[in-house]
Design a protein around this motif. Sequence first.
Motif, PDB file in Angstrom:
ATOM      1  N   GLN A 136      -9.866  25.914  -4.756  1.00  0.00           N
ATOM      2  CA  GLN A 136      -8.591  25.778  -4.058  1.00  0.00           C
ATOM      3  C   GLN A 136      -8.349  24.335  -3.629  1.00  0.00           C
ATOM      4  OE1 GLN A 136      -8.810  28.542  -0.819  1.00  0.00           O
ATOM      5  NE2 GLN A 136      -8.248  30.297  -2.080  1.00  0.00           N
ATOM      6  N   LYS A 137      -9.400  23.625  -3.284  1.00  0.00           N
ATOM      7  CA  LYS A 137      -9.267  22.232  -2.864  1.00  0.00           C
ATOM      8  C   LYS A 137      -9.111  21.311  -4.077  1.00  0.00           C
ATOM      9  CE  LYS A 137     -10.304  22.785   1.592  1.00  0.00           C
ATOM     10  NZ  LYS A 137      -9.342  22.593   2.621  1.00  0.00           N
ATOM     11  N   GLN A 138      -9.781  21.641  -5.162  1.00  0.00           N
ATOM     12  CA  GLN A 138      -9.801  20.756  -6.320  1.00  0.00           C
ATOM     13  C   GLN A 138      -8.573  20.866  -7.215  1.00  0.00           C
ATOM     14  OE1 GLN A 138     -13.472  21.858  -8.221  1.00  0.00           O
ATOM     15  NE2 GLN A 138     -14.567  20.168  -7.261  1.00  0.00           N
ATOM     16  N   MET A 139      -8.066  22.054  -7.411  1.00  0.00           N
ATOM     17  CA  MET A 139      -6.990  22.244  -8.386  1.00  0.00           C
ATOM     18  C   MET A 139      -5.751  21.385  -8.124  1.00  0.00           C
ATOM     19  SD  MET A 139      -8.144  23.882 -10.842  1.00  0.00           S
ATOM     20  CE  MET A 139      -6.640  24.112 -11.769  1.00  0.00           C
ATOM     21  N   PRO A 140      -5.255  21.311  -6.900  1.00  0.00           N
ATOM     22  CA  PRO A 140      -4.088  20.431  -6.687  1.00  0.00           C
ATOM     23  C   PRO A 140      -4.394  18.964  -6.998  1.00  0.00           C
ATOM     24  CG  PRO A 140      -4.324  21.966  -4.865  1.00  0.00           C
ATOM     25  CD  PRO A 140      -5.567  22.094  -5.700  1.00  0.00           C
ATOM     26  N   GLN A 141      -5.600  18.495  -6.619  1.00  0.00           N
ATOM     27  CA  GLN A 141      -5.969  17.106  -6.910  1.00  0.00           C
ATOM     28  C   GLN A 141      -6.009  16.888  -8.424  1.00  0.00           C
ATOM     29  OE1 GLN A 141      -9.261  15.331  -4.659  1.00  0.00           O
ATOM     30  NE2 GLN A 141      -9.143  17.071  -3.257  1.00  0.00           N
TER      31      GLN A 141
ATOM     32  N   PRO B 283     -15.428  13.900  -5.431  1.00  0.00           N
ATOM     33  CA  PRO B 283     -16.105  12.787  -6.113  1.00  0.00           C
ATOM     34  C   PRO B 283     -15.553  12.384  -7.485  1.00  0.00           C
ATOM     35  CG  PRO B 283     -17.714  14.148  -5.029  1.00  0.00           C
ATOM     36  CD  PRO B 283     -16.385  14.848  -4.871  1.00  0.00           C
ATOM     37  N   VAL B 284     -15.440  13.295  -8.409  1.00  0.00           N
ATOM     38  CA  VAL B 284     -14.958  12.927  -9.747  1.00  0.00           C
ATOM     39  C   VAL B 284     -13.492  12.516  -9.690  1.00  0.00           C
ATOM     40  CG1 VAL B 284     -14.496  13.778 -12.084  1.00  0.00           C
ATOM     41  CG2 VAL B 284     -16.645  14.341 -10.957  1.00  0.00           C
ATOM     42  N   TYR B 285     -12.691  13.258  -8.953  1.00  0.00           N
ATOM     43  CA  TYR B 285     -11.265  12.944  -8.867  1.00  0.00           C
ATOM     44  C   TYR B 285     -11.046  11.600  -8.189  1.00  0.00           C
ATOM     45  CZ  TYR B 285     -11.031  17.877 -10.042  1.00  0.00           C
ATOM     46  OH  TYR B 285     -11.199  19.089 -10.658  1.00  0.00           O
ATOM     47  N   SER B 286     -11.888  11.285  -7.243  1.00  0.00           N
ATOM     48  CA  SER B 286     -11.815   9.994  -6.571  1.00  0.00           C
ATOM     49  C   SER B 286     -12.048   8.857  -7.566  1.00  0.00           C
ATOM     50  CB  SER B 286     -12.858   9.949  -5.456  1.00  0.00           C
ATOM     51  OG  SER B 286     -12.907   8.678  -4.882  1.00  0.00           O
ATOM     52  N   GLU B 287     -13.060   9.028  -8.404  1.00  0.00           N
ATOM     53  CA  GLU B 287     -13.366   7.989  -9.404  1.00  0.00           C
ATOM     54  C   GLU B 287     -12.246   7.849 -10.427  1.00  0.00           C
ATOM     55  OE1 GLU B 287     -17.425   7.866 -10.999  1.00  0.00           O
ATOM     56  OE2 GLU B 287     -17.961   9.322  -9.453  1.00  0.00           O
ATOM     57  N   VAL B 288     -11.700   8.982 -10.880  1.00  0.00           N
ATOM     58  CA  VAL B 288     -10.602   8.936 -11.851  1.00  0.00           C
ATOM     59  C   VAL B 288      -9.364   8.316 -11.203  1.00  0.00           C
ATOM     60  CG1 VAL B 288      -9.045  10.304 -13.296  1.00  0.00           C
ATOM     61  CG2 VAL B 288     -11.484  10.868 -13.226  1.00  0.00           C
TER      62      VAL B 288
ATOM     63  N   ILE C 231       1.276   8.916  -1.156  1.00  0.00           N
ATOM     64  CA  ILE C 231      -0.029   9.348  -1.661  1.00  0.00           C
ATOM     65  C   ILE C 231      -0.655   8.208  -2.440  1.00  0.00           C
ATOM     66  CG2 ILE C 231       0.621  10.366  -3.902  1.00  0.00           C
ATOM     67  CD1 ILE C 231      -1.105  12.839  -2.761  1.00  0.00           C
ATOM     68  N   GLY C 232      -1.950   8.088  -2.325  1.00  0.00           N
ATOM     69  CA  GLY C 232      -2.652   7.005  -3.004  1.00  0.00           C
ATOM     70  C   GLY C 232      -4.033   7.436  -3.433  1.00  0.00           C
ATOM     71  N   ARG C 233      -4.768   6.500  -3.954  1.00  0.00           N
ATOM     72  CA  ARG C 233      -6.088   6.808  -4.499  1.00  0.00           C
ATOM     73  C   ARG C 233      -7.032   7.425  -3.481  1.00  0.00           C
ATOM     74  NH1 ARG C 233      -7.361   1.013  -6.744  1.00  0.00           N
ATOM     75  NH2 ARG C 233      -5.160   0.713  -6.545  1.00  0.00           N
ATOM     76  N   SER C 234      -6.903   7.064  -2.222  1.00  0.00           N
ATOM     77  CA  SER C 234      -7.820   7.596  -1.201  1.00  0.00           C
ATOM     78  C   SER C 234      -7.558   9.064  -0.878  1.00  0.00           C
ATOM     79  CB  SER C 234      -7.726   6.765   0.078  1.00  0.00           C
ATOM     80  OG  SER C 234      -6.441   6.891   0.631  1.00  0.00           O
ATOM     81  N   ASP C 235      -6.432   9.606  -1.301  1.00  0.00           N
ATOM     82  CA  ASP C 235      -6.134  11.012  -1.053  1.00  0.00           C
ATOM     83  C   ASP C 235      -6.876  11.946  -2.005  1.00  0.00           C
ATOM     84  OD1 ASP C 235      -4.258  10.787   1.139  1.00  0.00           O
ATOM     85  OD2 ASP C 235      -2.948   9.803  -0.319  1.00  0.00           O
ATOM     86  N   PHE C 236      -7.460  11.379  -3.034  1.00  0.00           N
ATOM     87  CA  PHE C 236      -8.276  12.150  -3.968  1.00  0.00           C
ATOM     88  C   PHE C 236      -9.732  11.953  -3.553  1.00  0.00           C
ATOM     89  CE2 PHE C 236      -4.380  10.915  -6.062  1.00  0.00           C
ATOM     90  CZ  PHE C 236      -3.957  12.092  -6.637  1.00  0.00           C
TER      91      PHE C 236
END
Length: 163
Positions: free
Chosen positions: A28-33, A62-67, A54-59
Amino acid sequence: IGYRMVTGEEAVSPAVRRTNRPPEQETQKQMPQKLLLTYLVNQPELIGRLEGIIGRSDFYEPVYSEVAEAVYAQYAEKKTVMPATILNQFTDLEIQKQAADICQTTLKTAVEKENEQQMLTELVKKVKLDSIEHELEASTDMAHWQSLSREKNAVMRWTMPEA
């Protein structure tokens, strides 16, 4: 050359390891990101339209943050997003696989422009509100909490700007 079978925690890269959250909550947390990142890769002009909300820090996963870091950096430099270049930045196969799932998914929607605007508005709100909640959980500073609460209220009233 010797081979050994790797199982359990050993098999998961440190960057991919998660907290002990139940899998359904994690999804549920990952799918929107993941979906929003896929939109940003497919329609990089959204990055400019969403600047300030919204910006990079909102992801923060871990993997979504890097992408997200790679997508935003590439957009800032070239005003476009090239998925192949982003994928080449990852050497860990598990992260590369997850990044490929984001970068190589084509969004085929037969949604009217008005409905797409509404869908994107809700998606951005969901990611941003989740990011704020994540930050609230990690903060102990009352002034920061108040600031995040004001930001949360502003996000709830926000709508996607027209293209």
